[in-house]
Structures are given as structure tokens and as C-alpha cells.
Design a protein around this motif. Structure first.
Motif, PDB file in Angstrom:
ATOM      1  N   ILE A  37       0.840  -1.203   0.000  1.00 34.35           N
ATOM      2  CA  ILE A  37       0.000   0.000   0.000  1.00 34.35           C
ATOM      3  C   ILE A  37       0.872   1.248   0.000  1.00 34.35           C
ATOM      4  CG2 ILE A  37      -1.618   1.358   1.392  1.00 34.35           C
ATOM      5  CD1 ILE A  37      -2.803  -1.386   2.318  1.00 34.35           C
ATOM      6  N   GLY A  38       1.873   1.276   0.862  1.00 31.94           N
ATOM      7  CA  GLY A  38       2.754   2.440   0.940  1.00 31.94           C
ATOM      8  C   GLY A  38       3.513   2.686  -0.344  1.00 31.94           C
ATOM      9  N   GLU A  39       3.997   1.633  -0.965  1.00 29.38           N
ATOM     10  CA  GLU A  39       4.727   1.805  -2.223  1.00 29.38           C
ATOM     11  C   GLU A  39       3.782   2.251  -3.339  1.00 29.38           C
ATOM     12  OE1 GLU A  39       7.768   2.146  -4.919  1.00 29.38           O
ATOM     13  OE2 GLU A  39       7.794   2.111  -2.741  1.00 29.38           O
ATOM     14  N   ALA A  40       2.590   1.702  -3.375  1.00 25.59           N
ATOM     15  CA  ALA A  40       1.614   2.118  -4.391  1.00 25.59           C
ATOM     16  C   ALA A  40       1.277   3.597  -4.240  1.00 25.59           C
ATOM     17  CB  ALA A  40       0.355   1.268  -4.298  1.00 25.59           C
ATOM     18  N   LEU A  41       1.093   4.049  -2.999  1.00 20.08           N
ATOM     19  CA  LEU A  41       0.806   5.472  -2.774  1.00 20.08           C
ATOM     20  C   LEU A  41       2.010   6.342  -3.124  1.00 20.08           C
ATOM     21  CD1 LEU A  41      -1.314   5.427   0.480  1.00 20.08           C
ATOM     22  CD2 LEU A  41      -2.034   6.150  -1.801  1.00 20.08           C
ATOM     23  N   ASN A  42       3.187   5.861  -2.843  1.00 21.69           N
ATOM     24  CA  ASN A  42       4.402   6.593  -3.212  1.00 21.69           C
ATOM     25  C   ASN A  42       4.480   6.761  -4.727  1.00 21.69           C
ATOM     26  OD1 ASN A  42       6.866   7.881  -2.603  1.00 21.69           O
ATOM     27  ND2 ASN A  42       7.995   5.981  -2.928  1.00 21.69           N
ATOM     28  N   LEU A  44       1.915   6.579  -6.837  1.00 20.24           N
ATOM     29  CA  LEU A  44       0.804   7.436  -7.246  1.00 20.24           C
ATOM     30  C   LEU A  44       1.141   8.899  -7.025  1.00 20.24           C
ATOM     31  CD1 LEU A  44      -2.099   7.824  -8.261  1.00 20.24           C
ATOM     32  CD2 LEU A  44      -2.862   7.509  -5.878  1.00 20.24           C
ATOM     33  N   ALA A  45       1.749   9.211  -5.894  1.00 23.61           N
ATOM     34  CA  ALA A  45       2.130  10.597  -5.609  1.00 23.61           C
ATOM     35  C   ALA A  45       3.103  11.126  -6.647  1.00 23.61           C
ATOM     36  CB  ALA A  45       2.727  10.700  -4.210  1.00 23.61           C
ATOM     37  N   ARG A  46       3.995  10.285  -7.123  1.00 24.58           N
ATOM     38  CA  ARG A  46       4.945  10.691  -8.169  1.00 24.58           C
ATOM     39  C   ARG A  46       4.251  10.886  -9.520  1.00 24.58           C
ATOM     40  NH1 ARG A  46       9.643   6.367  -6.872  1.00 24.58           N
ATOM     41  NH2 ARG A  46      10.203   7.208  -4.835  1.00 24.58           N
ATOM     42  N   LEU A  47       3.290  10.009  -9.822  1.00 25.15           N
ATOM     43  CA  LEU A  47       2.615  10.054 -11.116  1.00 25.15           C
ATOM     44  C   LEU A  47       1.521  11.113 -11.187  1.00 25.15           C
ATOM     45  CD1 LEU A  47       2.262   6.227 -11.802  1.00 25.15           C
ATOM     46  CD2 LEU A  47       3.806   7.831 -12.947  1.00 25.15           C
ATOM     47  N   GLY A  49       0.084  13.713  -8.320  1.00 27.86           N
ATOM     48  CA  GLY A  49      -0.016  14.249  -6.975  1.00 27.86           C
ATOM     49  C   GLY A  49      -1.414  14.706  -6.609  1.00 27.86           C
ATOM     50  N   SER A  50      -2.180  15.189  -7.592  1.00 32.92           N
ATOM     51  CA  SER A  50      -3.528  15.671  -7.284  1.00 32.92           C
ATOM     52  C   SER A  50      -4.456  14.516  -6.898  1.00 32.92           C
ATOM     53  CB  SER A  50      -4.112  16.460  -8.451  1.00 32.92           C
ATOM     54  OG  SER A  50      -4.277  15.631  -9.587  1.00 32.92           O
ATOM     55  N   VAL A  51      -4.286  13.377  -7.520  1.00 29.51           N
ATOM     56  CA  VAL A  51      -5.092  12.211  -7.150  1.00 29.51           C
ATOM     57  C   VAL A  51      -4.624  11.683  -5.793  1.00 29.51           C
ATOM     58  CG1 VAL A  51      -5.693   9.826  -7.746  1.00 29.51           C
ATOM     59  CG2 VAL A  51      -5.672  11.586  -9.514  1.00 29.51           C
ATOM     60  N   ALA A  52      -3.322  11.585  -5.606  1.00 29.71           N
ATOM     61  CA  ALA A  52      -2.785  11.098  -4.332  1.00 29.71           C
ATOM     62  C   ALA A  52      -3.228  11.984  -3.173  1.00 29.71           C
ATOM     63  CB  ALA A  52      -1.268  11.016  -4.396  1.00 29.71           C
ATOM     64  N   ALA A  53      -3.352  13.273  -3.419  1.00 34.32           N
ATOM     65  CA  ALA A  53      -3.752  14.207  -2.364  1.00 34.32           C
ATOM     66  C   ALA A  53      -5.175  13.956  -1.873  1.00 34.32           C
ATOM     67  CB  ALA A  53      -3.612  15.640  -2.861  1.00 34.32           C
ATOM     68  N   ARG A  54      -5.953  13.242  -2.641  1.00 31.01           N
ATOM     69  CA  ARG A  54      -7.329  12.935  -2.242  1.00 31.01           C
ATOM     70  C   ARG A  54      -7.416  11.728  -1.314  1.00 31.01           C
ATOM     71  NH1 ARG A  54     -10.652  12.702  -7.517  1.00 31.01           N
ATOM     72  NH2 ARG A  54     -12.314  12.358  -6.013  1.00 31.01           N
ATOM     73  N   ILE A  55      -6.293  11.098  -1.083  1.00 25.80           N
ATOM     74  CA  ILE A  55      -6.232   9.975  -0.157  1.00 25.80           C
ATOM     75  C   ILE A  55      -5.631  10.498   1.148  1.00 25.80           C
ATOM     76  CG2 ILE A  55      -5.201   7.717   0.270  1.00 25.80           C
ATOM     77  CD1 ILE A  55      -5.267   7.284  -2.770  1.00 25.80           C
ATOM     78  N   ASP A  57      -3.641  11.176   4.467  1.00 30.11           N
ATOM     79  CA  ASP A  57      -2.388  10.832   5.144  1.00 30.11           C
ATOM     80  C   ASP A  57      -1.368  10.099   4.277  1.00 30.11           C
ATOM     81  OD1 ASP A  57      -3.314  11.979   7.564  1.00 30.11           O
ATOM     82  OD2 ASP A  57      -4.412  10.136   8.012  1.00 30.11           O
ATOM     83  N   VAL A  58      -1.287  10.428   2.999  1.00 30.73           N
ATOM     84  CA  VAL A  58      -0.326   9.757   2.123  1.00 30.73           C
ATOM     85  C   VAL A  58       1.093   9.806   2.698  1.00 30.73           C
ATOM     86  CG1 VAL A  58       0.791   9.803  -0.156  1.00 30.73           C
ATOM     87  CG2 VAL A  58      -1.688   9.910   0.021  1.00 30.73           C
ATOM     88  N   PRO A  59       1.574  10.963   3.139  1.00 33.88           N
ATOM     89  CA  PRO A  59       2.946  10.969   3.681  1.00 33.88           C
ATOM     90  C   PRO A  59       3.126  10.029   4.875  1.00 33.88           C
ATOM     91  CG  PRO A  59       2.189  13.211   3.299  1.00 33.88           C
ATOM     92  CD  PRO A  59       1.002  12.311   3.122  1.00 33.88           C
ATOM     93  N   HIS A  60       2.101   9.923   5.716  1.00 37.18           N
ATOM     94  CA  HIS A  60       2.197   9.018   6.864  1.00 37.18           C
ATOM     95  C   HIS A  60       2.202   7.557   6.426  1.00 37.18           C
ATOM     96  CE1 HIS A  60       0.626  12.646   8.977  1.00 37.18           C
ATOM     97  NE2 HIS A  60       1.627  12.311   9.762  1.00 37.18           N
ATOM     98  N   VAL A  61       1.404   7.239   5.417  1.00 36.69           N
ATOM     99  CA  VAL A  61       1.353   5.857   4.922  1.00 36.69           C
ATOM    100  C   VAL A  61       2.691   5.475   4.310  1.00 36.69           C
ATOM    101  CG1 VAL A  61       0.211   4.250   3.342  1.00 36.69           C
ATOM    102  CG2 VAL A  61      -1.139   5.976   4.543  1.00 36.69           C
ATOM    103  N   VAL A  62       3.267   6.379   3.532  1.00 41.38           N
ATOM    104  CA  VAL A  62       4.570   6.117   2.918  1.00 41.38           C
ATOM    105  C   VAL A  62       5.647   5.999   3.995  1.00 41.38           C
ATOM    106  CG1 VAL A  62       6.345   7.039   1.364  1.00 41.38           C
ATOM    107  CG2 VAL A  62       3.922   7.146   0.712  1.00 41.38           C
ATOM    108  N   ALA A  63       5.591   6.859   5.012  1.00 38.16           N
ATOM    109  CA  ALA A  63       6.554   6.787   6.111  1.00 38.16           C
ATOM    110  C   ALA A  63       6.418   5.463   6.868  1.00 38.16           C
ATOM    111  CB  ALA A  63       6.377   7.971   7.049  1.00 38.16           C
ATOM    112  N   PHE A  64       5.174   5.004   7.043  1.00 37.35           N
ATOM    113  CA  PHE A  64       4.949   3.724   7.709  1.00 37.35           C
ATOM    114  C   PHE A  64       5.546   2.593   6.887  1.00 37.35           C
ATOM    115  CE2 PHE A  64       1.879   0.194   8.831  1.00 37.35           C
ATOM    116  CZ  PHE A  64       2.453  -0.085  10.056  1.00 37.35           C
ATOM    117  N   ARG A  65       5.375   2.647   5.590  1.00 39.98           N
ATOM    118  CA  ARG A  65       5.972   1.651   4.691  1.00 39.98           C
ATOM    119  C   ARG A  65       7.486   1.645   4.859  1.00 39.98           C
ATOM    120  NH1 ARG A  65      10.015   2.012   0.924  1.00 39.98           N
ATOM    121  NH2 ARG A  65       9.752   0.622  -0.813  1.00 39.98           N
TER     122      ARG A  65
END
Length: 114
Positions: A37-42, A44-47, A49-55, A57-65
Motif C-alpha cells: 500500500i505504501g509503495e503504491a501510494l508513493n 501514485l504521488a509521483r505520477l 499528486g492531485s489524485v494522491a492528495a485525495r487519499i 495521510d499519504v505521507p504518513h502511509v509512505v513513512a509507515f511503509r
């Protein structure tokens, strides 16, 4: 992300925190799905960012990963359990909403963790 989140719910169904902490296989499986999940969000954020921003705590999920992968010796089962119980349902709903919006979702499974 959706499949990984659903898998976590399946892996932990019927467990409480003590049962999860005593089950090394469940811990390994849940941690692996959180890594996905964390890698997928990472990605997505690169590809997009506007879509990733709608999810939430993306930075927290990536940090948890990153913590799961690089700081695995300090990961506590209780922490992973709490995140699976409190943060995962909201993440799954946000991902489901985006998939629905783009017509790419499978059958919705809104099973709440127990």
C-alpha cells in the motif's frame, strides 16, 4: 492498494490485538500488504499528486511503509494492529471512492475490521 487493504482485513478477521501479536504469520502478511500500500501510494504521488492528495495521510502511509522496510527491528505488532484497525478502513474507503469515480473498481467490500 484496494486488494492489499482487503487482504489485511481478511488476515485479521476474527482476531483481537492479543491474537494478532501472538501470530507471526499474520504479522508478516499484514506488514507485507502495508508495504505494498505504501509503495503504491508513493508511486501514485509521483505520477499524479492531485489524485494522491485525495487519499488521507499519504505521507504518513509512505513513512509507515519505510519504517516497515527499513526499521523492521523496531516495529511493534501493537502499532501495526492499531493502524490496521483505525486508519485502514478510511484509506480503503478513499481508494474505493477514487476507483468508483474512474470506473475501475471491482465489487466493493466494506467489511470493517473486528
Amino acid at each position: 492498494m484496494q486488494a492489499a487493504a482487503q487482504a489485511i482485513l481478511t488476515f485479521t478477521r476474527g482476531m483481537d490485538a492479543a491474537a494478532y501479536s501472538a501470530n507471526e504469520m499474520a504479522q508478516a502478511a499484514v506488514e507485507r500488504k502495508f508495504e505494498i500500500i505504501g509503495e503504491a501510494l508513493n508511486q501514485l504521488a509521483r505520477l499524479d499528486g492531485s489524485v494522491a492528495a485525495r487519499i488521507p495521510d499519504v505521507p504518513h502511509v509512505v513513512a509507515f511503509r519505510n519504517q516497515l522496510i527499513h526499521g523492521y527491528a523496531s516495529v511493534r505488532p501493537e502499532t501495526v494492529w492499531t493502524i490496521a484497525q483505525t486508519a485502514l478502513p478510511g484509506l480503503l474507503l478513499a481508494v474505493q471512492a477514487l476507483l468508483d469515480e474512474h470506473g475501475k473498481s471491482g465489487p466493493a467490500k466494506t467489511t470493517q475490521p473486528h
